[in-house]
Design a protein around this motif. Sequence first.
Motif, PDB file in Angstrom:
ATOM      1  N   LYS A 198       0.851  -1.198   0.000  1.00  0.00           N
ATOM      2  CA  LYS A 198       0.000   0.000   0.000  1.00  0.00           C
ATOM      3  C   LYS A 198       0.879   1.238   0.000  1.00  0.00           C
ATOM      4  O   LYS A 198       1.746   1.398   0.864  1.00  0.00           O
ATOM      5  CB  LYS A 198      -0.928   0.001   1.218  1.00  0.00           C
ATOM      6  CG  LYS A 198      -1.952  -1.106   1.165  1.00  0.00           C
ATOM      7  CD  LYS A 198      -2.912  -1.043   2.331  1.00  0.00           C
ATOM      8  CE  LYS A 198      -3.929  -2.156   2.218  1.00  0.00           C
ATOM      9  NZ  LYS A 198      -4.923  -2.116   3.282  1.00  0.00           N
ATOM     10  N   TYR A 199       0.659   2.101  -0.982  1.00  0.00           N
ATOM     11  CA  TYR A 199       1.440   3.319  -1.133  1.00  0.00           C
ATOM     12  C   TYR A 199       0.503   4.521  -1.027  1.00  0.00           C
ATOM     13  O   TYR A 199      -0.405   4.690  -1.844  1.00  0.00           O
ATOM     14  CB  TYR A 199       2.157   3.326  -2.491  1.00  0.00           C
ATOM     15  CG  TYR A 199       2.945   4.571  -2.745  1.00  0.00           C
ATOM     16  CD1 TYR A 199       4.143   4.804  -2.077  1.00  0.00           C
ATOM     17  CD2 TYR A 199       2.501   5.509  -3.655  1.00  0.00           C
ATOM     18  CE1 TYR A 199       4.876   5.951  -2.305  1.00  0.00           C
ATOM     19  CE2 TYR A 199       3.226   6.666  -3.891  1.00  0.00           C
ATOM     20  CZ  TYR A 199       4.404   6.879  -3.218  1.00  0.00           C
ATOM     21  OH  TYR A 199       5.128   8.023  -3.447  1.00  0.00           O
TER      22      TYR A 199
ATOM     23  N   VAL B 101      -0.413   8.043  -1.648  1.00  0.00           N
ATOM     24  CA  VAL B 101      -0.046   9.136  -2.551  1.00  0.00           C
ATOM     25  C   VAL B 101      -0.326  10.478  -1.894  1.00  0.00           C
ATOM     26  O   VAL B 101       0.473  11.405  -2.001  1.00  0.00           O
ATOM     27  CB  VAL B 101      -0.811   9.010  -3.891  1.00  0.00           C
ATOM     28  CG1 VAL B 101      -0.503  10.171  -4.810  1.00  0.00           C
ATOM     29  CG2 VAL B 101      -0.486   7.691  -4.565  1.00  0.00           C
TER      30      VAL B 101
ATOM     31  N   ILE C 135      -5.673   9.589  -1.380  1.00  0.00           N
ATOM     32  CA  ILE C 135      -5.432   8.608  -2.440  1.00  0.00           C
ATOM     33  C   ILE C 135      -4.449   7.539  -1.949  1.00  0.00           C
ATOM     34  O   ILE C 135      -3.369   7.841  -1.469  1.00  0.00           O
ATOM     35  CB  ILE C 135      -4.890   9.278  -3.720  1.00  0.00           C
ATOM     36  CG1 ILE C 135      -5.874  10.334  -4.221  1.00  0.00           C
ATOM     37  CG2 ILE C 135      -4.625   8.234  -4.797  1.00  0.00           C
ATOM     38  CD1 ILE C 135      -5.333  11.172  -5.362  1.00  0.00           C
TER      39      ILE C 135
ATOM     40  N   VAL D 212      -2.705   3.905  -3.383  1.00  0.00           N
ATOM     41  CA  VAL D 212      -2.475   3.014  -4.515  1.00  0.00           C
ATOM     42  C   VAL D 212      -1.903   1.709  -3.971  1.00  0.00           C
ATOM     43  O   VAL D 212      -0.970   1.717  -3.165  1.00  0.00           O
ATOM     44  CB  VAL D 212      -1.510   3.650  -5.536  1.00  0.00           C
ATOM     45  CG1 VAL D 212      -1.204   2.684  -6.661  1.00  0.00           C
ATOM     46  CG2 VAL D 212      -2.088   4.938  -6.092  1.00  0.00           C
ATOM     47  N   THR D 213      -2.476   0.586  -4.423  1.00  0.00           N
ATOM     48  CA  THR D 213      -2.057  -0.719  -3.944  1.00  0.00           C
ATOM     49  C   THR D 213      -1.739  -1.642  -5.126  1.00  0.00           C
ATOM     50  O   THR D 213      -2.637  -2.265  -5.689  1.00  0.00           O
ATOM     51  CB  THR D 213      -3.160  -1.361  -3.075  1.00  0.00           C
ATOM     52  OG1 THR D 213      -3.568  -0.432  -2.074  1.00  0.00           O
ATOM     53  CG2 THR D 213      -2.676  -2.633  -2.416  1.00  0.00           C
ATOM     54  N   PRO D 214      -0.461  -1.717  -5.525  1.00  0.00           N
ATOM     55  CA  PRO D 214      -0.090  -2.703  -6.549  1.00  0.00           C
ATOM     56  C   PRO D 214       0.054  -4.075  -5.894  1.00  0.00           C
ATOM     57  O   PRO D 214       0.379  -4.178  -4.708  1.00  0.00           O
ATOM     58  CB  PRO D 214       1.252  -2.192  -7.072  1.00  0.00           C
ATOM     59  CG  PRO D 214       1.819  -1.373  -5.963  1.00  0.00           C
ATOM     60  CD  PRO D 214       0.649  -0.843  -5.181  1.00  0.00           C
TER      61      PRO D 214
ATOM     62  N   ILE E  14      -3.538  -3.626  -9.785  1.00  0.00           N
ATOM     63  CA  ILE E  14      -3.325  -2.307  -9.193  1.00  0.00           C
ATOM     64  C   ILE E  14      -4.701  -1.771  -8.768  1.00  0.00           C
ATOM     65  O   ILE E  14      -5.660  -1.842  -9.522  1.00  0.00           O
ATOM     66  CB  ILE E  14      -2.595  -1.338 -10.132  1.00  0.00           C
ATOM     67  CG1 ILE E  14      -2.240  -0.080  -9.379  1.00  0.00           C
ATOM     68  CG2 ILE E  14      -3.375  -1.055 -11.377  1.00  0.00           C
ATOM     69  CD1 ILE E  14      -1.168   0.752 -10.033  1.00  0.00           C
ATOM     70  N   ARG E  15      -4.756  -1.301  -7.541  1.00  0.00           N
ATOM     71  CA  ARG E  15      -6.001  -0.778  -6.991  1.00  0.00           C
ATOM     72  C   ARG E  15      -5.746   0.656  -6.526  1.00  0.00           C
ATOM     73  O   ARG E  15      -4.717   0.936  -5.894  1.00  0.00           O
ATOM     74  CB  ARG E  15      -6.456  -1.622  -5.816  1.00  0.00           C
ATOM     75  CG  ARG E  15      -7.712  -1.133  -5.167  1.00  0.00           C
ATOM     76  CD  ARG E  15      -8.116  -1.926  -3.960  1.00  0.00           C
ATOM     77  NE  ARG E  15      -7.415  -3.198  -3.846  1.00  0.00           N
ATOM     78  CZ  ARG E  15      -7.683  -4.130  -2.948  1.00  0.00           C
ATOM     79  NH1 ARG E  15      -8.639  -3.942  -2.090  1.00  0.00           N
ATOM     80  NH2 ARG E  15      -7.004  -5.239  -2.899  1.00  0.00           N
ATOM     81  N   THR E  16      -6.656   1.540  -6.821  1.00  0.00           N
ATOM     82  CA  THR E  16      -6.572   2.916  -6.355  1.00  0.00           C
ATOM     83  C   THR E  16      -7.794   3.205  -5.499  1.00  0.00           C
ATOM     84  O   THR E  16      -8.921   2.982  -5.930  1.00  0.00           O
ATOM     85  CB  THR E  16      -6.498   3.910  -7.534  1.00  0.00           C
ATOM     86  OG1 THR E  16      -5.402   3.534  -8.373  1.00  0.00           O
ATOM     87  CG2 THR E  16      -6.299   5.321  -7.044  1.00  0.00           C
ATOM     88  N   THR E  17      -7.576   3.697  -4.293  1.00  0.00           N
ATOM     89  CA  THR E  17      -8.658   4.020  -3.368  1.00  0.00           C
ATOM     90  C   THR E  17      -8.695   5.516  -3.131  1.00  0.00           C
ATOM     91  O   THR E  17      -7.680   6.118  -2.785  1.00  0.00           O
ATOM     92  CB  THR E  17      -8.452   3.291  -2.022  1.00  0.00           C
ATOM     93  OG1 THR E  17      -8.298   1.893  -2.264  1.00  0.00           O
ATOM     94  CG2 THR E  17      -9.626   3.525  -1.086  1.00  0.00           C
TER      95      THR E  17
END
Length: 58
Positions: free
Chosen positions: A19-20, A22, A26, A28-30, A52-55
């Motif tokens: 989990k990154y 941003v 936001i 981003v979870t690759p 890749i998931r973006t929350t």
Amino acid sequence: GTVNTDNRGTTYHLEGLYKYKVSDNILVTPGLLVIFNPENDSRNDTIYVGTIRTTFSF
């Protein structure tokens, strides 16, 4: 019919993710999903699935 059970195995799933953050809103979870012995058959090639998931949070 007869089912050939030679080289049969067990299917294993391995998943890794990171989990990154941003920004405050936001995330981003690759990730990577690896499937060993698909369909319980060791003769089948290993399957790799990238995700890749973006929350967005409001």
